[in-house]
Design an enzyme around this catalytic site. Structure first.
Site, PDB file in Angstrom:
ATOM      1  N   GLU A 114      56.764  37.105  44.318  1.00 24.11           N
ATOM      2  CA  GLU A 114      55.665  36.187  44.043  1.00 24.11           C
ATOM      3  C   GLU A 114      55.435  36.081  42.540  1.00 24.11           C
ATOM      4  O   GLU A 114      55.638  37.039  41.797  1.00 24.11           O
ATOM      5  CB  GLU A 114      54.382  36.664  44.734  1.00 24.11           C
ATOM      6  CG  GLU A 114      54.529  36.778  46.247  1.00 24.11           C
ATOM      7  CD  GLU A 114      53.260  37.248  46.938  1.00 24.11           C
ATOM      8  OE1 GLU A 114      52.199  37.278  46.286  1.00 24.11           O
ATOM      9  OE2 GLU A 114      53.337  37.584  48.132  1.00 24.11           O
ATOM     10  N   CYS A 370      45.247  40.789  40.492  1.00 22.57           N
ATOM     11  CA  CYS A 370      45.914  42.051  40.178  1.00 22.57           C
ATOM     12  C   CYS A 370      45.881  42.997  41.370  1.00 22.57           C
ATOM     13  O   CYS A 370      44.830  43.245  41.965  1.00 22.57           O
ATOM     14  CB  CYS A 370      45.212  42.691  38.985  1.00 22.57           C
ATOM     15  SG  CYS A 370      45.928  44.252  38.455  1.00 22.57           S
TER      16      CYS A 370
END
EC number: 2.1.1.192
Length: 385
Positions: A114, A370
């Protein structure tokens, strides 16, 4: 299978049985690209022309008709030899009013990676993966919970950046661009899936492809590139000597070994003191401020006492603390620190002379923030392209 990485001499787990991706011009030096051209019976400069189309205009094999400086008769062979399709977009998810886009890619051997493109008023940043999965095993990170599949090739890393640059250059959203019209990619952060320094050789080559001017690279500023690591000390020291003024980000998450052993398992091999010593050496050699990444986890690492302990480690150093309220993942029951706890932590660091900010989180609702890559997004907002 366990393999010894040439880049650091460390024993790191790799999964066997995966085929290598096909050769791509981003894997090759200029001389190697020219050698491929001559092996096809073509002048060496044809390889430079093809590389310019890729690095400057972000053209792919499907765009061969636009490479008008290459004779039509030689395009198929040249493109087939050096511009294979390495990544296929499986899904693209948008949020933040279209200013954040996560792309799920499939590699030629079926691995999933990704990348996340984020547009801000004054810059555009892409967060890229360096491995399919991750072997570091951090319990609050979705990628780490899934384990390591394999290292990415140099070209697989570069392709994520080229796609982001292509997206930024698109004139309209209908052409695949982000709202706001065309722009320029300015920053690349190696904070996606994987531990970049565990794939050192491919990382280093990718950095050169991103920094070098055409026909050898994208010509991005080295100061716009950030390499994140959980603390592979030999590789940090090696990167310091490469002559590349990229920013180093250290995923610290705790100021003491007892807690960091739990949050970042590699700490049992390279403890906090060794990691920070390598980071300060990096700052001294490169002149670049080190970013200290610290996920704020409610009731785990966010106490005022730990803020004080962190400040004691960092005061007087060329460093900035990037505080990240923990993003939720399915495999962890931990939660982000409350806003008041975040403010107190920042204030205690600043009061002791340590620069600190709380990160502006992007992409949480599509599992693009994150620690969330490889997590299942709760909302699918865009079909694959």
């Amino acid at each position: 299978m366990t393999a010894t990485t040439a880049e650091s001499g460390n024993l790191l787990p790799l999964v066997s049985g995966r085929s290598r991706p096909p050769r791509h011009l981003a894997d090759l030096s200029r001389d190697e690209r020219r050698a491929v051209a001559t092996s096809l019976g073509l002048p060496a400069f044809r390889a430079d022309q093809l590389a310019r189309h890729y690095f400057t205009h972000h053209l792919r094999a499907d765009d061969a008709d636009l490479m008008t400086d290459l004779p039509a008769s030689i395009r198929p062979a040249l493109v087939e030899a050096m511009l294979p399709r390495l990544l296929t977009p499986a899904t693209a998810l948008d949020c933040d009013g279209g200013q954040t886009r996560k792309t799920v890619w499939r590699t030629v051997d079926g691995a999933k990676i990704e990348s996340v493109l984020m547009r801000y008023p004054q810059r555009a940043t892409v967060c890229v993966s360096s491995q399919a999965g991750c072997g570091m095993g951090c319990p609050f990170c979705a990628t780490g919970q899934g384990g390591l599949t394999r290292n990415l090739s140099t070209a697989e890393i570069v392709e994520q950046v080229v796609d982001a640059a292509r997206t930024m250059a698109a004139r309209t959203t209908a052409e695949g661009g982000l709202p706001g019209g065309p722009g320029r990619l300015s920053n690349v952060v190696f904070m996606g899936m994987g531990e970049p320094l565990a794939n050192y050789a491919a990382l280093l080559a990718a950095l050169h492809r991103l920094i070098d001017p055409a026909p050898d690279g994208l010509g991005l500023s080295a100061r716009g590139l950030t390499v994140s690591t959980v603390g592979l000390v030999p590789a940090i020291r090696r990167l310091a000597g490469e002559g590349l003024p990229v920013t180093l980000a250290v995923s610290l998450h705790a100021p003491d070994d007892e807690l960091r052993d739990e949050l970042v398992p590699i700490n049992t091999r390279w403890p906090v003191a060794e990691v920070l010593a390598a980071a300060w050496e990096y700052a001294r050699v490169t002149g670049r401020r080190v970013s200290i990444e610290y996920a704020l986890i409610d009731g785990v690492n966010d106490s005022p006492e730990r803020a004080d302990a962190l400040a004691a480690l960092l005061v007087g150093q060329l460093a900035h603390v990037n505080l990240i309220p923990l993003n939720p993942t399915g495999g962890s029951s931990w939660q982000a620190s409350a806003p008041r706890g975040q403010r107190v932590f920042v204030e205690r660091l600043r009061a002791r002379g340590v620069a600190a900010t709380v990160r502006d989180t992007r992409g949480r609702e599509i599992a693009a923030a994150c620690g969330q890559l490889a997590a299942e997004p709760p909302v699918r907002s865009r079909a694959g392209r």
